[in-house]
Design a protein around this motif. Sequence first.
Motif, PDB file in Angstrom:
ATOM      1  N   PHE A 384       0.839  -1.194   0.000  1.00 24.20           N
ATOM      2  CA  PHE A 384       0.000   0.000   0.000  1.00 24.20           C
ATOM      3  C   PHE A 384       0.875   1.244   0.000  1.00 24.20           C
ATOM      4  CE2 PHE A 384      -2.608   3.223   2.236  1.00 24.20           C
ATOM      5  CZ  PHE A 384      -3.754   3.197   1.447  1.00 24.20           C
ATOM      6  N   ALA A 385       0.520   2.223  -0.844  1.00 26.06           N
ATOM      7  CA  ALA A 385       1.222   3.511  -0.892  1.00 26.06           C
ATOM      8  C   ALA A 385       0.245   4.582  -0.425  1.00 26.06           C
ATOM      9  CB  ALA A 385       1.709   3.808  -2.304  1.00 26.06           C
ATOM     10  N   PRO A 386       0.401   5.115   0.783  1.00 26.88           N
ATOM     11  CA  PRO A 386      -0.579   6.070   1.316  1.00 26.88           C
ATOM     12  C   PRO A 386      -0.570   7.390   0.561  1.00 26.88           C
ATOM     13  CG  PRO A 386       1.316   5.926   2.766  1.00 26.88           C
ATOM     14  CD  PRO A 386       1.497   4.853   1.729  1.00 26.88           C
ATOM     15  N   LEU A 387      -1.748   7.985   0.479  1.00 26.30           N
ATOM     16  CA  LEU A 387      -1.885   9.271  -0.197  1.00 26.30           C
ATOM     17  C   LEU A 387      -1.373  10.410   0.664  1.00 26.30           C
ATOM     18  CD1 LEU A 387      -3.046  10.522  -2.823  1.00 26.30           C
ATOM     19  CD2 LEU A 387      -5.217  10.785  -1.619  1.00 26.30           C
ATOM     20  N   GLY A 388      -1.397  10.240   1.967  1.00 28.88           N
ATOM     21  CA  GLY A 388      -0.981  11.306   2.868  1.00 28.88           C
ATOM     22  C   GLY A 388      -2.174  11.902   3.588  1.00 28.88           C
ATOM     23  N   GLY A 389      -1.891  12.784   4.529  1.00 31.98           N
ATOM     24  CA  GLY A 389      -2.934  13.299   5.387  1.00 31.98           C
ATOM     25  C   GLY A 389      -3.477  14.651   5.013  1.00 31.98           C
ATOM     26  N   THR A 390      -3.100  15.194   3.844  1.00 28.44           N
ATOM     27  CA  THR A 390      -3.514  16.559   3.513  1.00 28.44           C
ATOM     28  C   THR A 390      -3.893  16.679   2.045  1.00 28.44           C
ATOM     29  OG1 THR A 390      -1.997  17.435   5.187  1.00 28.44           O
ATOM     30  CG2 THR A 390      -2.823  18.991   3.545  1.00 28.44           C
ATOM     31  N   TRP A 391      -4.995  17.409   1.795  1.00 26.97           N
ATOM     32  CA  TRP A 391      -5.379  17.812   0.443  1.00 26.97           C
ATOM     33  C   TRP A 391      -5.042  19.282   0.246  1.00 26.97           C
ATOM     34  CZ3 TRP A 391      -6.835  14.337  -3.045  1.00 26.97           C
ATOM     35  CH2 TRP A 391      -7.544  13.197  -2.672  1.00 26.97           C
ATOM     36  N   ARG A 392      -4.587  19.632  -0.935  1.00 27.34           N
ATOM     37  CA  ARG A 392      -4.615  21.024  -1.366  1.00 27.34           C
ATOM     38  C   ARG A 392      -5.964  21.229  -2.047  1.00 27.34           C
ATOM     39  NH1 ARG A 392       0.046  18.728  -2.827  1.00 27.34           N
ATOM     40  NH2 ARG A 392      -0.412  18.645  -5.053  1.00 27.34           N
ATOM     41  N   TYR A 393      -6.617  22.378  -1.802  1.00 31.77           N
ATOM     42  CA  TYR A 393      -7.956  22.531  -2.354  1.00 31.77           C
ATOM     43  C   TYR A 393      -8.209  23.953  -2.813  1.00 31.77           C
ATOM     44  CZ  TYR A 393      -9.920  25.072   1.685  1.00 31.77           C
ATOM     45  OH  TYR A 393     -10.203  26.015   2.645  1.00 31.77           O
ATOM     46  N   LYS A 394      -9.189  24.059  -3.729  1.00 37.22           N
ATOM     47  CA  LYS A 394      -9.637  25.359  -4.211  1.00 37.22           C
ATOM     48  C   LYS A 394     -11.130  25.273  -4.530  1.00 37.22           C
ATOM     49  CE  LYS A 394      -8.485  29.131  -7.368  1.00 37.22           C
ATOM     50  NZ  LYS A 394      -7.522  29.617  -8.383  1.00 37.22           N
ATOM     51  N   ILE A 395     -11.870  26.280  -4.058  1.00 40.65           N
ATOM     52  CA  ILE A 395     -13.302  26.342  -4.354  1.00 40.65           C
ATOM     53  C   ILE A 395     -13.495  26.687  -5.826  1.00 40.65           C
ATOM     54  CG2 ILE A 395     -15.443  27.598  -3.913  1.00 40.65           C
ATOM     55  CD1 ILE A 395     -14.508  27.972  -1.038  1.00 40.65           C
ATOM     56  N   SER A 396     -14.363  25.935  -6.480  1.00 47.43           N
ATOM     57  CA  SER A 396     -14.674  26.212  -7.877  1.00 47.43           C
ATOM     58  C   SER A 396     -15.957  27.022  -8.001  1.00 47.43           C
ATOM     59  CB  SER A 396     -14.794  24.908  -8.667  1.00 47.43           C
ATOM     60  OG  SER A 396     -15.215  25.154  -9.990  1.00 47.43           O
ATOM     61  N   THR A 397     -17.101  26.435  -7.572  1.00 49.57           N
ATOM     62  CA  THR A 397     -18.383  27.126  -7.695  1.00 49.57           C
ATOM     63  C   THR A 397     -19.342  26.598  -6.651  1.00 49.57           C
ATOM     64  OG1 THR A 397     -20.179  27.676  -9.224  1.00 49.57           O
ATOM     65  CG2 THR A 397     -19.261  25.480  -9.408  1.00 49.57           C
ATOM     66  N   SER A 398     -20.212  27.453  -6.156  1.00 54.98           N
ATOM     67  CA  SER A 398     -21.201  27.030  -5.170  1.00 54.98           C
ATOM     68  C   SER A 398     -22.394  26.393  -5.867  1.00 54.98           C
ATOM     69  CB  SER A 398     -21.665  28.229  -4.338  1.00 54.98           C
ATOM     70  OG  SER A 398     -22.452  29.101  -5.135  1.00 54.98           O
ATOM     71  N   MET A 399     -23.175  25.624  -5.108  1.00 57.09           N
ATOM     72  CA  MET A 399     -24.364  24.996  -5.673  1.00 57.09           C
ATOM     73  C   MET A 399     -25.378  26.056  -6.100  1.00 57.09           C
ATOM     74  SD  MET A 399     -25.480  22.050  -6.576  1.00 57.09           S
ATOM     75  CE  MET A 399     -24.049  21.263  -5.853  1.00 57.09           C
ATOM     76  N   ALA A 400     -25.427  27.177  -5.369  1.00 59.27           N
ATOM     77  CA  ALA A 400     -26.341  28.250  -5.749  1.00 59.27           C
ATOM     78  C   ALA A 400     -25.973  28.829  -7.111  1.00 59.27           C
ATOM     79  CB  ALA A 400     -26.321  29.351  -4.690  1.00 59.27           C
ATOM     80  N   GLN A 401     -24.688  28.837  -7.441  1.00 56.98           N
ATOM     81  CA  GLN A 401     -24.238  29.360  -8.735  1.00 56.98           C
ATOM     82  C   GLN A 401     -24.394  28.342  -9.853  1.00 56.98           C
ATOM     83  OE1 GLN A 401     -20.275  30.183  -7.249  1.00 56.98           O
ATOM     84  NE2 GLN A 401     -20.590  32.397  -7.413  1.00 56.98           N
ATOM     85  N   SER A 402     -24.089  27.088  -9.564  1.00 56.41           N
ATOM     86  CA  SER A 402     -24.044  26.072 -10.620  1.00 56.41           C
ATOM     87  C   SER A 402     -25.370  25.380 -10.861  1.00 56.41           C
ATOM     88  CB  SER A 402     -22.999  25.010 -10.261  1.00 56.41           C
ATOM     89  OG  SER A 402     -23.409  24.247  -9.136  1.00 56.41           O
ATOM     90  N   GLY A 403     -26.214  25.319  -9.826  1.00 56.57           N
ATOM     91  CA  GLY A 403     -27.392  24.471  -9.920  1.00 56.57           C
ATOM     92  C   GLY A 403     -26.989  23.017  -9.720  1.00 56.57           C
ATOM     93  N   PRO A 404     -27.952  22.117  -9.621  1.00 52.24           N
ATOM     94  CA  PRO A 404     -27.632  20.717  -9.333  1.00 52.24           C
ATOM     95  C   PRO A 404     -26.963  20.028 -10.517  1.00 52.24           C
ATOM     96  CG  PRO A 404     -29.971  20.966  -9.763  1.00 52.24           C
ATOM     97  CD  PRO A 404     -29.403  22.349  -9.710  1.00 52.24           C
ATOM     98  N   PRO A 405     -26.054  19.111 -10.234  1.00 51.94           N
ATOM     99  CA  PRO A 405     -25.425  18.332 -11.308  1.00 51.94           C
ATOM    100  C   PRO A 405     -26.349  17.221 -11.775  1.00 51.94           C
ATOM    101  CG  PRO A 405     -24.631  17.568  -9.195  1.00 51.94           C
ATOM    102  CD  PRO A 405     -25.557  18.732  -8.900  1.00 51.94           C
ATOM    103  N   PRO A 406     -26.070  16.608 -12.913  1.00 48.79           N
ATOM    104  CA  PRO A 406     -26.851  15.435 -13.322  1.00 48.79           C
ATOM    105  C   PRO A 406     -26.545  14.255 -12.400  1.00 48.79           C
ATOM    106  CG  PRO A 406     -25.020  15.774 -14.830  1.00 48.79           C
ATOM    107  CD  PRO A 406     -25.037  16.963 -13.913  1.00 48.79           C
ATOM    108  N   HIS A 407     -27.567  13.742 -11.745  1.00 48.86           N
ATOM    109  CA  HIS A 407     -27.351  12.625 -10.832  1.00 48.86           C
ATOM    110  C   HIS A 407     -27.209  11.322 -11.606  1.00 48.86           C
ATOM    111  CE1 HIS A 407     -27.957  14.798  -7.086  1.00 48.86           C
ATOM    112  NE2 HIS A 407     -28.994  15.409  -7.638  1.00 48.86           N
ATOM    113  N   ALA A 408     -26.499  10.382 -11.016  1.00 48.00           N
ATOM    114  CA  ALA A 408     -26.407   9.049 -11.604  1.00 48.00           C
ATOM    115  C   ALA A 408     -27.795   8.425 -11.592  1.00 48.00           C
ATOM    116  CB  ALA A 408     -25.418   8.192 -10.820  1.00 48.00           C
ATOM    117  N   PRO A 409     -28.388   8.146 -12.740  1.00 49.04           N
ATOM    118  CA  PRO A 409     -29.807   7.770 -12.773  1.00 49.04           C
ATOM    119  C   PRO A 409     -30.103   6.392 -12.217  1.00 49.04           C
ATOM    120  CG  PRO A 409     -28.861   7.630 -14.968  1.00 49.04           C
ATOM    121  CD  PRO A 409     -27.813   8.251 -14.092  1.00 49.04           C
TER     122      PRO A 409
END
Length: 648
Positions: A384-409
Amino acid sequence: MRSKVLCLLASALFLPSLASAAPILAPVFTDHAVLQRGQPIRVWGGAMPGASVSVMLGEAETTATTDAQGRWSATFPARQPGAALSLTAKTVGDSQTISDLLVGDVWLCSGQSNMEYPLRRSLDSDTELSHATDPDIRLLQTGRTSLPAPTTTLPKEAVWRVASPEAAANFSAACFFMGRELRKTTHAPIGLIDASWGGSIIQDWISGEGLHALGNYDEGLAVLADYARSKEAGMARWGAMLDRWAAKVEPQAAGWASPNLDDSAWATMPAENFWEVNPGLETFDGTIWLRATLTLTAKQAAQAAKGGATLALGPVDDIDTTFINGRQIGSQEGWNAPREYHIAPGMLKAGANLIAVRAIDTSGGGGAWGPAAQKGLKFDDGSFAPLGGTWRYKISTSMAQSGPPPHAPWLGASGLSTLRNGMIAPLAPYGLKGFVWYQGEANVSEPAEYARTLPALIADWRRAFGGPDLPFLIVQLADFGPRYAQPRESGWAGVRDVQRRVAAADPQVGLASAVDIGDIHDIHPANKQEVGRRLALQARRLAYGDTSLVAAGPAPLSVLIQGGAVTVRLDQRAVVQAGAHPNGFELCDASACRFVDATLSGDQVSLPIPAGLAPVKARYGWADSPIVNLYGLTGLPATPFELAIAAR
């Protein structure tokens, strides 16, 4: 030999193995069932193609012949309640008999968690359970089944049971209490079917044909059909849908999966727990990109090059699209489903490998949660090769801005038609007295679409059960959520108004309002006894012809401007409880709404027009949790509404 094999395959729907004979009767027919009185009794099942089937219901007998798929059906004349019956189906060399069948009235109860809410959790549940024994009430729970295509089967534990504390404990409380009330007035046996799933959207309860007729679900239905044939093909096609949606709503994120992107300025978060625990993300719903670097030895890279590695991310709430070194490896939906993606040869290399995840949270907790120690690359040799304990992250868009995504039907509760396929299709065309529907909380973000899907559901189910005028009872959503001092938009109110309008447009649809018996702190109010009582009132009016019965509170007939006031005319006389004036009335111009001081006189409510306001519509109870005090003379609450104002 070839023809014999084809016959066996054709009958596999009802003959799962040759080791033991399969039931001849469809699985909805079991001991203790209730058959619908006053209408022809339909019976069906399966056997070998071309077989002759002899069917006996009590002393009545008829015959049927199976079709090329091994299906048969028969119809007996209508009956009235009487002594318990047996039902027998026979073919050459095989026979099945079920017993203790009653003739009475059968109601199909369905919806999401407030319909699923069990009797053992209702108010005064110990007392209610101790009085839940009634040999003339029979209960059938379908259980939860989600399928990409219709089925004729039910889980083996889905059998009719005589009402008892044990049988009723986990049964729908609202459905049971309605049935108990009806027993008091009809004195006929009552059969209750509970087919419910918490959190489910209405689209998942409508057939593919019903959704297709609405016109904007075709792509999702095509994905579902692909998934039914091949899970991999369906997931790939849905992933492409998701990518097209993302390209429209987050164009700024192009290139965020690339290993060449400089993400040194991105913020960091722990690689476990929901992202709401991080400062600034406490209430965030929407899309956030996560990136991490995984370093492999030459030996590990060589093993991965042979196709011997799997990336484990743990659960991602709710939707992920995952990339390795800029190449997409998969998408999945499900807030608690662990993500594991097999890595194709050639995607990993010795040294640094960039893992990027587009994580979409539609509500509640979000992000790649679960123990950080379980995230990483798993190799076929057990290393096993661990991913580590930290993500780097950046906000892309809020749900209010994007609307709902297509759900897996294909996902149960949030998909398309899968609950209809797995939980309603096996019941049809069982004889029914009517339907009971308690759902809408999962669709409060789209009242306009609910105005299309609710009538579609009603028509779809009536077609399936052979009754174009079958009574359909709706529970109008209970109050839930915070209260506000000023008017504001409300998806809950929007869905309630859709429910009101659908009931007003169809004389065989009844509305039982729960707007005054909810809990602002709990989406699952425990007072299901009153819900059941109000449903029984509507059932008595629509299904049993008690037209003199007042089964609902006041509803609006017209809204007119008369002088300096707006007059709301109701369909019945009303009274004000806990106050001198009705609460919750608003007048709205083209840009805003204002609360107004209403006065009541008989069946009319007068709303004075504030200075400077040119009202175009009136509202009542327009809030997630309205404070209502307007009732009918029988103690039932007035329905919330929004109506355009007509000039006099």
